[in-house]
Design a protein around this motif. Structure first.
Motif, mmCIF file in Angstrom:
data_model
loop_
_atom_site.group_PDB
_atom_site.id
_atom_site.type_symbol
_atom_site.label_atom_id
_atom_site.label_comp_id
_atom_site.label_asym_id
_atom_site.label_seq_id
_atom_site.Cartn_x
_atom_site.Cartn_y
_atom_site.Cartn_z
ATOM 1 N N VAL A 191 0.831 -1.204 0.000
ATOM 2 C CA VAL A 191 0.000 0.000 0.000
ATOM 3 C C VAL A 191 0.868 1.258 0.000
ATOM 4 O O VAL A 191 0.572 2.243 -0.688
ATOM 5 C CB VAL A 191 -0.954 -0.014 1.210
ATOM 6 N N ALA A 192 1.959 1.231 0.760
ATOM 7 C CA ALA A 192 2.851 2.394 0.811
ATOM 8 C C ALA A 192 3.479 2.673 -0.550
ATOM 9 O O ALA A 192 3.732 3.828 -0.902
ATOM 10 C CB ALA A 192 3.937 2.163 1.855
ATOM 11 N N ARG A 193 3.711 1.636 -1.323
ATOM 12 C CA ARG A 193 4.326 1.809 -2.637
ATOM 13 C C ARG A 193 3.330 2.265 -3.693
ATOM 14 O O ARG A 193 3.689 3.003 -4.608
ATOM 15 C CB ARG A 193 4.969 0.490 -3.076
ATOM 16 N N GLY A 194 2.083 1.816 -3.562
ATOM 17 C CA GLY A 194 1.118 2.109 -4.618
ATOM 18 C C GLY A 194 -0.007 3.046 -4.248
ATOM 19 O O GLY A 194 -0.718 3.550 -5.121
ATOM 20 N N GLY A 195 -0.199 3.281 -2.948
ATOM 21 C CA GLY A 195 -1.223 4.212 -2.515
ATOM 22 C C GLY A 195 -2.642 3.680 -2.546
ATOM 23 O O GLY A 195 -3.602 4.448 -2.412
ATOM 24 N N TRP A 196 -2.806 2.371 -2.705
ATOM 25 C CA TRP A 196 -4.152 1.807 -2.766
ATOM 26 C C TRP A 196 -4.753 1.663 -1.371
ATOM 27 O O TRP A 196 -4.042 1.686 -0.367
ATOM 28 C CB TRP A 196 -4.116 0.436 -3.435
ATOM 29 N N ALA A 226 -8.929 -7.430 -1.129
ATOM 30 C CA ALA A 226 -10.095 -6.761 -1.701
ATOM 31 C C ALA A 226 -9.929 -5.261 -1.508
ATOM 32 O O ALA A 226 -9.308 -4.816 -0.532
ATOM 33 C CB ALA A 226 -11.382 -7.236 -1.026
ATOM 34 N N PRO A 227 -10.465 -4.449 -2.430
ATOM 35 C CA PRO A 227 -10.460 -2.998 -2.213
ATOM 36 C C PRO A 227 -11.381 -2.662 -1.048
ATOM 37 O O PRO A 227 -12.419 -3.310 -0.856
ATOM 38 C CB PRO A 227 -10.989 -2.441 -3.536
ATOM 39 N N ARG A 228 -10.987 -1.677 -0.264
ATOM 40 C CA ARG A 228 -11.808 -1.319 0.894
ATOM 41 C C ARG A 228 -13.174 -0.778 0.468
ATOM 42 O O ARG A 228 -14.176 -0.970 1.150
ATOM 43 C CB ARG A 228 -11.075 -0.290 1.754
ATOM 44 N N ASP A 232 -13.904 0.751 -5.962
ATOM 45 C CA ASP A 232 -12.513 0.654 -6.413
ATOM 46 C C ASP A 232 -12.233 -0.734 -6.970
ATOM 47 O O ASP A 232 -12.847 -1.723 -6.562
ATOM 48 C CB ASP A 232 -11.545 0.928 -5.264
ATOM 49 N N GLY A 233 -11.280 -0.811 -7.864
ATOM 50 C CA GLY A 233 -10.865 -2.099 -8.388
ATOM 51 C C GLY A 233 -9.644 -2.622 -7.656
ATOM 52 O O GLY A 233 -9.000 -1.903 -6.886
ATOM 53 N N LEU A 234 -9.326 -3.871 -7.889
ATOM 54 C CA LEU A 234 -8.136 -4.482 -7.297
ATOM 55 C C LEU A 234 -6.962 -4.261 -8.247
ATOM 56 O O LEU A 234 -7.035 -4.638 -9.421
ATOM 57 C CB LEU A 234 -8.375 -5.975 -7.086
ATOM 58 N N PRO A 235 -5.884 -3.633 -7.794
ATOM 59 C CA PRO A 235 -4.758 -3.349 -8.690
ATOM 60 C C PRO A 235 -4.014 -4.618 -9.095
ATOM 61 O O PRO A 235 -4.072 -5.639 -8.402
ATOM 62 C CB PRO A 235 -3.863 -2.443 -7.845
#
Length: 244
Positions: A191-196, A226-228, A232-235
């Motif tokens: 998450v820290a790398r992609g911001g999702w 899963a996206p919260r 949103d989609g799943l990257p």
């Protein structure tokens, strides 16, 4: 990193106790040389070598020494990122240790664990910057990395023994609380790398994907994360995994 030193210490104790009991029951007291000598799911490693590596993982914590408070520590992601470049050295050292401690593997890993927990006790709850084998880290970071090692290799051991014909793999050697902590920390790196904004659906599936134990495909990723928010989609994390 999301876990505190206290949380990581509790998880490490719980996972160690559970894994140690499993090793004693399934690998040592079963007195089944087929299990001990069986190839693990890690190429070139036997089950015995993997047990020795568990002890060496704890020894890495025992070897930590305090550094000046103004030392800049590595993040968990940075520390885990040092693993890949030393994979061959780690494997060679592990096999050598396994041969040396073959007469009493549990005695050896017990001594390593006792020294590791003594290091934590000496810190008395202070999240010191310490010198680890691969660089300076916070004690909390080092402890979380040890929980990751134990959880991942506990699962490796269980999967490996299940492949041995006629062997009893015993109860699950992975502690549920430690499993959740590891899944959370590995997700935090992504998450820290992609911001999702993602959440873990299946901790074990996610850990296997994040550590390269299972291939990352669309269906397996959807089973793990899963996206919260449903909008949103799943990257696609294929290029980002494995983390270690």
């Amino acid at each position: 990193m999301t876990a505190t030193l206290a949380e990581a210490t509790t998880a490490l104790h719980s996972q160690w106790d559970r894994l140690r009991a499993w090793i004693l029951e399934v690998v040592v007291e079963a007195d089944d040389t087929a299990v001990a000598a069986a190839p693990s799911i890690l190429e070139g490693w036997t089950v015995t070598a993997l047990v020795a590596h568990v002890g060496r993982a704890m020894d890495a914590l025992a070897a930590c020494t305090p550094l000046p408070a103004d030392t800049t520590p590595l993040t968990l992601a940075e520390y885990l990122g040092t693993y890949a470049g030393r994979a061959a050295d780690i494997a060679e050292t592990t096999r050598a240790i396994a041969a040396q401690v073959a007469p009493d593997p549990v005695g050896w890993i017990d001594a390593r664990a006792a020294a590791a927990f003594a290091t934590l006790a000496a810190a008395d709850g202070r999240d010191l910057v310490v010198q680890a084998r691969r660089g300076p880290v916070r004690l909390s970071t080092m402890t979380v990395s040890r929980v990751i090692e134990l959880v991942v290799h506990a699962d490796d051991l269980a999967v490996s023994v299940r492949r041995v014909p006629g062997a009893d793999a015993g109860p699950d050697p992975v502690d549920p609380g430690a499993l959740d902590l590891v899944a959370r920390e590995l997700l935090a790196i992504v998450v820290a790398r992609g911001g999702w904004d993602l959440e873990v659906v299946d901790p074990l599936t996610w850990i296997r994907l994040a550590t390269g134990r299972a291939p990352c495909g669309t269906s397996s990723l959807a089973a793990a994360l899963a996206p919260r928010w449903t909008s949103d989609g799943l990257p696609d994390l294929g290029r980002m995994l494995p983390i270690l």
